[in-house]
Design an enzyme around this catalytic site. Structure first.
Site, PDB file in Angstrom:
ATOM      1  N   ASN A   9       0.772  -1.093   0.001  1.00 29.37           N
ATOM      2  CA  ASN A   9       0.204  -0.014  -0.079  1.00 29.37           C
ATOM      3  C   ASN A   9       0.991   1.321  -0.074  1.00 29.37           C
ATOM      4  O   ASN A   9       1.543   1.755   0.939  1.00 29.37           O
ATOM      5  CB  ASN A   9      -0.824   0.014   1.033  1.00 29.37           C
ATOM      6  CG  ASN A   9      -1.669   1.348   1.313  1.00 29.37           C
ATOM      7  OD1 ASN A   9      -1.924   2.040   0.543  1.00 29.37           O
ATOM      8  ND2 ASN A   9      -2.259   1.392   2.459  1.00 29.37           N
ATOM      9  N   LYS A  11       0.444   4.215  -0.299  1.00 33.06           N
ATOM     10  CA  LYS A  11      -0.446   5.543   0.112  1.00 33.06           C
ATOM     11  C   LYS A  11      -0.215   6.720  -0.640  1.00 33.06           C
ATOM     12  O   LYS A  11      -0.206   6.620  -2.087  1.00 33.06           O
ATOM     13  CB  LYS A  11       0.017   5.671   1.666  1.00 33.06           C
ATOM     14  CG  LYS A  11      -0.178   4.548   2.660  1.00 33.06           C
ATOM     15  CD  LYS A  11       0.015   4.390   4.120  1.00 33.06           C
ATOM     16  CE  LYS A  11      -0.011   3.269   4.828  1.00 33.06           C
ATOM     17  NZ  LYS A  11       0.076   3.412   6.302  1.00 33.06           N
ATOM     18  N   HIS A  98      -9.465   1.123   5.304  1.00 30.69           N
ATOM     19  CA  HIS A  98      -8.047   1.133   6.144  1.00 30.69           C
ATOM     20  C   HIS A  98      -8.222   2.334   7.088  1.00 30.69           C
ATOM     21  O   HIS A  98      -9.038   2.987   7.148  1.00 30.69           O
ATOM     22  CB  HIS A  98      -6.988   1.837   5.033  1.00 30.69           C
ATOM     23  CG  HIS A  98      -5.567   1.930   5.539  1.00 30.69           C
ATOM     24  ND1 HIS A  98      -5.282   2.802   6.433  1.00 30.69           N
ATOM     25  CD2 HIS A  98      -4.717   1.065   5.246  1.00 30.69           C
ATOM     26  CE1 HIS A  98      -3.993   2.593   6.481  1.00 30.69           C
ATOM     27  NE2 HIS A  98      -3.526   1.258   6.014  1.00 30.69           N
ATOM     28  N   GLU A 100      -6.444   4.784   8.063  1.00 28.78           N
ATOM     29  CA  GLU A 100      -6.428   6.320   7.791  1.00 28.78           C
ATOM     30  C   GLU A 100      -7.729   6.711   7.043  1.00 28.78           C
ATOM     31  O   GLU A 100      -8.098   7.775   7.245  1.00 28.78           O
ATOM     32  CB  GLU A 100      -5.331   6.168   6.678  1.00 28.78           C
ATOM     33  CG  GLU A 100      -4.106   6.075   7.591  1.00 28.78           C
ATOM     34  CD  GLU A 100      -2.895   5.691   6.816  1.00 28.78           C
ATOM     35  OE1 GLU A 100      -2.568   5.383   5.429  1.00 28.78           O
ATOM     36  OE2 GLU A 100      -1.668   5.136   7.474  1.00 28.78           O
ATOM     37  N   GLU A 172      -4.834  -5.013  10.847  1.00 26.11           N
ATOM     38  CA  GLU A 172      -4.082  -3.847  10.929  1.00 26.11           C
ATOM     39  C   GLU A 172      -4.190  -3.079  12.210  1.00 26.11           C
ATOM     40  O   GLU A 172      -5.001  -2.089  12.203  1.00 26.11           O
ATOM     41  CB  GLU A 172      -4.040  -2.921   9.781  1.00 26.11           C
ATOM     42  CG  GLU A 172      -3.855  -3.583   8.362  1.00 26.11           C
ATOM     43  CD  GLU A 172      -3.282  -2.562   7.335  1.00 26.11           C
ATOM     44  OE1 GLU A 172      -2.249  -2.895   6.754  1.00 26.11           O
ATOM     45  OE2 GLU A 172      -3.687  -1.318   7.479  1.00 26.11           O
ATOM     46  N   GLY A 178       2.659   2.519  10.585  1.00 28.10           N
ATOM     47  CA  GLY A 178       3.676   3.417  10.372  1.00 28.10           C
ATOM     48  C   GLY A 178       4.563   4.068  11.846  1.00 28.10           C
ATOM     49  O   GLY A 178       4.901   5.013  11.964  1.00 28.10           O
ATOM     50  N   SER A 218       3.868  -1.866  10.353  1.00 27.86           N
ATOM     51  CA  SER A 218       5.124  -1.761  10.346  1.00 27.86           C
ATOM     52  C   SER A 218       5.860  -3.144  10.308  1.00 27.86           C
ATOM     53  O   SER A 218       6.889  -3.787  10.957  1.00 27.86           O
ATOM     54  CB  SER A 218       5.668  -1.284  12.065  1.00 27.86           C
ATOM     55  OG  SER A 218       5.056  -0.177  12.205  1.00 27.86           O
TER      56      SER A 218
HETATM   57  P1  PGA Z   1       3.150   0.591   7.668  1.00 26.68           P
HETATM   58  O1  PGA Z   1       1.638   0.586   7.186  1.00 26.68           O
HETATM   59  O2  PGA Z   1       3.708  -0.790   7.038  1.00 26.68           O
HETATM   60  O3  PGA Z   1       3.767   1.647   7.043  1.00 26.68           O
HETATM   61  O4  PGA Z   1       2.975   0.370   8.974  1.00 26.68           O
HETATM   62  C1  PGA Z   1       0.654  -0.527   6.886  1.00 26.68           C
HETATM   63  C2  PGA Z   1      -0.578   0.018   6.205  1.00 26.68           C
HETATM   64  O5  PGA Z   1      -1.068   1.142   6.641  1.00 26.68           O
HETATM   65  O6  PGA Z   1      -0.990  -0.770   5.461  1.00 26.68           O
END
Ligand code: PGA
Length: 255
Positions: A9, A11, A98, A100, A172, A178, A218
């Site tokens: 992903n 983003k 997601h 976010e 997640e 992140g 992460s």
């Molecule tokens: P990250 O994001 O690996 O940067 O923690 C994962 C995601 O949001 O799908």
């Protein structure tokens, strides 16, 4: 069918030119690896990158996904991109739910279910994200289990069995996205097992055994192997570490 999936992903990262280069590298890597049946590589670039990326990847080796789609079919919805527009570009899957999108764009289960249905109508697979926040995790197991369960009950558990077969679940934990904090392999296994049991309770054992459940948060080259080794973890949804082809390649090789 239960698959092993490593999905990137991206983003809101990379210029179009950078994204095209990254996609070329991932595609070349996938071609050279000769992946076994049932193992899939997915990339989800920003909307603006989808058309040029579709031109440079080997679609037999890399599945092109979008990061979102509209909750309406078409019409006067300035700025939105519909599932059918995505389909027309060669997109095969879409990430929905997601954290976010839930947090910054206030997407709730009602909106997400509309998006899921429209994506499925277009024949897109859906990578549906669930996960608890830090506070919810700290409140104890029964609370974070219930949070994740409710996210499923209100959305994908209302689908028919046939529709649900197009759903890939991504667990997640919001506290791990992140942040550099990763769920331990045991923490991931615990909740993946719980999710699979809930799928079984809703759709039966066979469907549960065929459901692909990814871990995200992460996940990187240094920890992917031990997380993916857990029996209910079927790969990962990777954010930051998907932006470097070498790192993403190492995660692809992690299982
Ligand atoms: P990250 O994001 O690996 O940067 O923690 C994962 C995601 O949001 O799908």
């Amino acid at each position: 069918m239960r698959k092993l999936i490593v999905a990137g992903n991206w983003k809101m990262n990379t210029s179009v030119a950078e994204g095209v280069e990254l996609a070329k590298k991932v595609s070349a890597y996938a071609e050279q690896k000769n992946l076994p049946a049932g193992k899939q590589i997915v990339i989800a670039p920003p909307f603006t990158h989808l058309a040029p990326v579709a031109q440079v990847i080997n679609a037999d080796k890399v599945i092109l996904a979008a990061q979102d789609c509209a909750a309406t079919k078409n019409g006067a919805y300035t700025g939105e991109v519909s599932a059918s527009m995505l389909k027309g570009l060669g997109v095969k899957a879409v990430i929905l739910g997601h954290s976010e999108r839930r947090q910054y764009f206030k997407e709730n289960s009602e909106i997400l279910l509309k998006k899921i249905k429209l994506a499925l109508e277009e024949g897109l697979d859906v990578i549906f994200c669930v996960g608890e926040t830090k506070d919810q995790r700290e409140a104890g197991q029964s609370l974070y289990f219930n949070v994740v369960k409710a996210q499923l009950v209100d959305t994908v558990f209302t689908l028919t069995k046939e529709e649900f077969s197009k759903i890939i679940i991504a667990y997640e934990p919001v506290w791990a996205i992140g942040t550099g904090l990763t769920a331990s392999p045991e923490q991931a296994q615990e909740i993946h097992e719980f999710i699979r049991k809930e799928v079984a309770a809703n759709f039966g054992d066979e469907v549960a055994q065929n459901t692909t459940i990814l871990y995200g948060g992460s996940c990187k080259a240094s920890n992917a192997a031990e997380i993916f080794a857990k029996k209910d973890v079927d790969g990962g949804l990777i954010g930051g570490a998907a932006l470097k082809a070498d790192d993403f390649g190492k995660i692809i090789d992690a299982r």
